[in-house]
Enzyme design. Structure first.
Site, PDB file in Angstrom:
ATOM      1  CE1 TYR A   1      15.473  -4.764   4.299  1.00  0.00           C
ATOM      2  CE2 TYR A   1      15.947  -6.394   2.647  1.00  0.00           C
ATOM      3  CZ  TYR A   1      15.125  -5.645   3.457  1.00  0.00           C
ATOM      4  OH  TYR A   1      13.772  -6.143   3.324  1.00  0.00           O
TER       5      TYR A   1
ATOM      6  CE  LYS B   1       6.780   7.157   0.163  1.00  0.00           C
ATOM      7  NZ  LYS B   1       5.646   7.408  -0.207  1.00  0.00           N
TER       8      LYS B   1
ATOM      9  CG  ASP C   1       3.600   5.783  -1.886  1.00  0.00           C
ATOM     10  OD1 ASP C   1       4.498   6.114  -2.345  1.00  0.00           O
ATOM     11  OD2 ASP C   1       2.763   6.494  -1.575  1.00  0.00           O
TER      12      ASP C   1
ATOM     13  CG  ASP D   1      12.705  -7.890   0.692  1.00  0.00           C
ATOM     14  OD1 ASP D   1      12.701  -9.076   0.008  1.00  0.00           O
ATOM     15  OD2 ASP D   1      13.131  -8.240   1.827  1.00  0.00           O
TER      16      ASP D   1
END
Ligand code: NAP
Length: 587
Positions: A160, A227, A281, A305
């Site tokens: 972002y 991740k 995840d 987000d």
């Protein structure tokens, strides 16, 4: 400083920072931005509720003095087309604590989102989103009351950050050439390119805030969500820097989840916050199945987000989820939904998101009693099914009220009496009870609990088979094999004989020292064929070091010891299973 259009209220005093802490007077000036679309409806309703709660909590001793600040369409009217005037920026910084309604992102003309501008220009690096359930709110979960988490999302970095190059542009070609020709990177031609910067500086200031919050609010844990198994040098580094920060700056107040199991046997010392991490995840699944495991979450921009909206939806709360963007001290609280233009000025929508952002704001300035009055009054009203249209359409027999009517109902409830003491006690007892139950499970079934709670095993202590099977050294091999068969194990620990040494007998010893040596199993004692001395490892040894020890010694299993006693076994099959299930994050 003096402002052109902003009027600071008389009788109010500014909040200041003394010795790195907010110093809040009894009559603080707080800023508010009304917002566009439904902004005026919800802001007017909420201002009345916040003021009523403060009045009730402190009997007139404390009072907020509101200063209206301008952003969005209202600002454009007043400041000649300027949607985010310089003096608003200045006032937000001077006043330190403000709250804002939703803002329209003007379409066309290359406008950046005002919310993004606000975060970037004031360097509001932490987006804080508490998500908890309020009784009566429609939710898709069976036990939504188990969700009670505060997400700290990094606001300034990640994909972002705005470092992006459009497919086919000159800039993109330049970056493509550099990556392919100089760095040897391989990807398809004409790819649009986005860059994902994750720095130790931004990671650490975010994680610092999350840990500080957990300590100040008696939270049990901080989970670093990443991740890192795939993106090692960005998301993996976030995780590593997070642990490093906890160790360096909060060493006395935190323990790692690894220590929770290996050093404390699953029992969390009351004054320590547990630092743990989870793969991004997996956290989505865990937040549905085991939400109580998570208390405070610290994560990067993109994960944060997705996660904050997904978790808010679990408790039926995208429409009532509160939020704030916070720098070291400067804070702007905000409704997390948009301007819902079709409902503008209809006095119709749910003011919940802004209302609870205001509750966060009251907590932030230390006015906990006023905050709690709203938190306790809200579910009483919702359970009476007095709600705005959005909840009414999901409830049987609801009484639909307008935005202002909902605010009236909350204010009436605050006035007619809210038993704060009882509500607080009930909440803390429920939290305590639940923590105890989880602790009991961690103590009695640590591995099962670790697996179920999504912990990625990292150390010998995490994956070892506890309480290994042992046998006397004078027992014959035939009997020892029977015990192994009964327990379904491929090795057995052999107690010290005359030599005083523990040993281990494995299937390989049967191959080498019984069959190959051509001996009978019932005439040989296990002590004679067991491998000695044991190759041992401490429980907090990393799996990386453990693998090195196994390879150096050319063995397939090592024995974990505490002091000198064997307390577990780790085999290469165990390590294979970890990598297979969780992947491998290089150290
Ligand atoms: P939105 O304004 O959040 O509205 C989408 C839908 O969400 C509404 O139609 C309504 O659903 C529901 N909703 C939103 N707020 C509600 C409330 N307070 N009570 C009950 N229901 C509520 O999203 P959008 O239509 O995508 O965006 C509209 C404008 O807002 C855009 O200009 C966007 O840029 C801006 N925006 C601003 C912010 C911000 O300032 N933080 C955030 C997001 C978007 P139903 O139609 O089902 O009733």
């Amino acid at each position: 400083m003096s402002y052109k259009h902003i009027a600071l209220p008389e009788g109010g005093e500014k909040i200041t920072i003394i010795d790195g802490q907010l110093s809040v007077p009894e009559n603080p000036i707080l800023g508010f931005v009304e917002g566009d679309g439904i902004g005026p409806d919800i802001t007017n309703a909420c201002l009345r509720v916040w003021d009523a709660a403060v009045e009730k909590a402190y009997g007139g001793k404390r009072k907020i003095h509101w200063a209206e600040l301008y952003m969005g369409e209202k600002a454009a009217e007043i400041y000649d087309g300027d949607y985010f005037p310089e003096e608003t920026r200045q006032a937000l910084t001077d006043i330190l604590v403000s709250i804002k309604g939703p803002l329209t992102t003007p379409v066309g003309g290359g406008f950046r989102s005002l919310n993004v501008s606000l975060r970037q220009e004031l360097d509001l690096y932490a987006c804080v989103r508490p998500v908890r359930y309020y009784a009566g709110v429609p939710s898709p979960l069976r036990e939504p009351e188990l969700v009670d988490v505060v997400i700290f999302r990094e606001n300034t970095e990640d994909v972002y950050a705005g470092i992006e190059y459009q497919s086919g542009s000159d800039e993109m070609r330049k970056v493509e050439r550099f990556l392919k020709d100089e760095m040897g990177a391989k990807f398809f031609d004409d790819a649009g390119i986005g860059i994902k910067p994750i720095s130790p500086f931004a990671t650490k200031r975010l994680v610092r805030k999350a840990i500080r919050y957990a300590i100040d609010n008696n939270r049990e844990s901080v989970t670093l969500v990443h991740k890192g198994n795939i993106m090692k040098f960005t998301e993996g580094a976030f995780r590593n820097w997070g642990y490093e920060l906890a160790r360096e700056e909060f060493g006395d107040q935190t323990i790692t989840e690894e220590e929770l199991y290996s050093t404390y046997g699953g029992k969390r010392p009351e004054d320590k916050v547990v630092i743990k991490d989870r793969i991004a995840d997996i956290i989505f699944q865990l937040m549905l199945l085991r939400p109580r495991e998570f208390d405070v979450i610290a994560t990067m921009n993109l994960n944060g987000d997705y996660l904050s909206d997904a978790i808010a939806a679990e408790v039926g709360g995208v429409g009532i989820a509160p939020g704030a963007n916070i720098a070291d001290h400067l804070a702007v609280f905000e409704a997390t939904h948009g301007t819902a233009p079709k409902y503008a000025n209809l006095d119709k929508v749910n003011p919940g998101s802004l209302l609870f952002s205001g509750v966060m704001m009251l907590e932030y300035i230390g006015w906990k009693e006023a905050a709690d009055l709203i938190t306790v009054a809200y579910p009483i009203v919702v359970q009476r099914k007095v709600v705005t249209y959005d909840f009414a359409r999901q409830m049987e027999g609801a009484t639909e009220v307008p935005t202002s009517g909902f605010a009236d109902a909350i204010i009436d409830q605050i006035h007619s009496g809210v038993d704060l003491q009882a509500a607080r006690q009930q909440r803390s007892q429920a939290i305590e009870q639940e923590r105890k139950e989880r602790e009991a499970r961690r103590v009695s079934e640590p591995f099962a609990e670790m697996e179920a709670s999504g912990r990625t095993p990292l150390t010998v202590g995490d994956i070892m088979t506890r309480v290994p099977i042992t046998i006397g050294s004078d027992v014959n091999v035939d009997q020892a094999m029977q015990v192994m068969r009964e327990h379904g194990v491929s090795s057995i620990l052999v107690e010290p004989g005359d030599d005083g040494e523990w040993g281990i007998m494995t299937q390989r010893d049967i191959v080498a020292r019984i069959v190959h040596a051509n001996r009978a199993t019932d005439s040989v004692q296990v002590g004679e064929i067991a491998s000695k001395p044991l190759v041992t490892v401490p429980t907090d040894m990393s799996l990386y070091d453990c693998s090195a020890r196994m390879l150096e010694s050319n063995i397939r299993r090592v024995v974990a010891t505490k002091d000198v006693d064997p307390i577990g076994i780790v085999s290469d099959t165990d390590i294979f299973r970890v990598v297979d299930e969780f992947g491998w994050i290089p150290e």
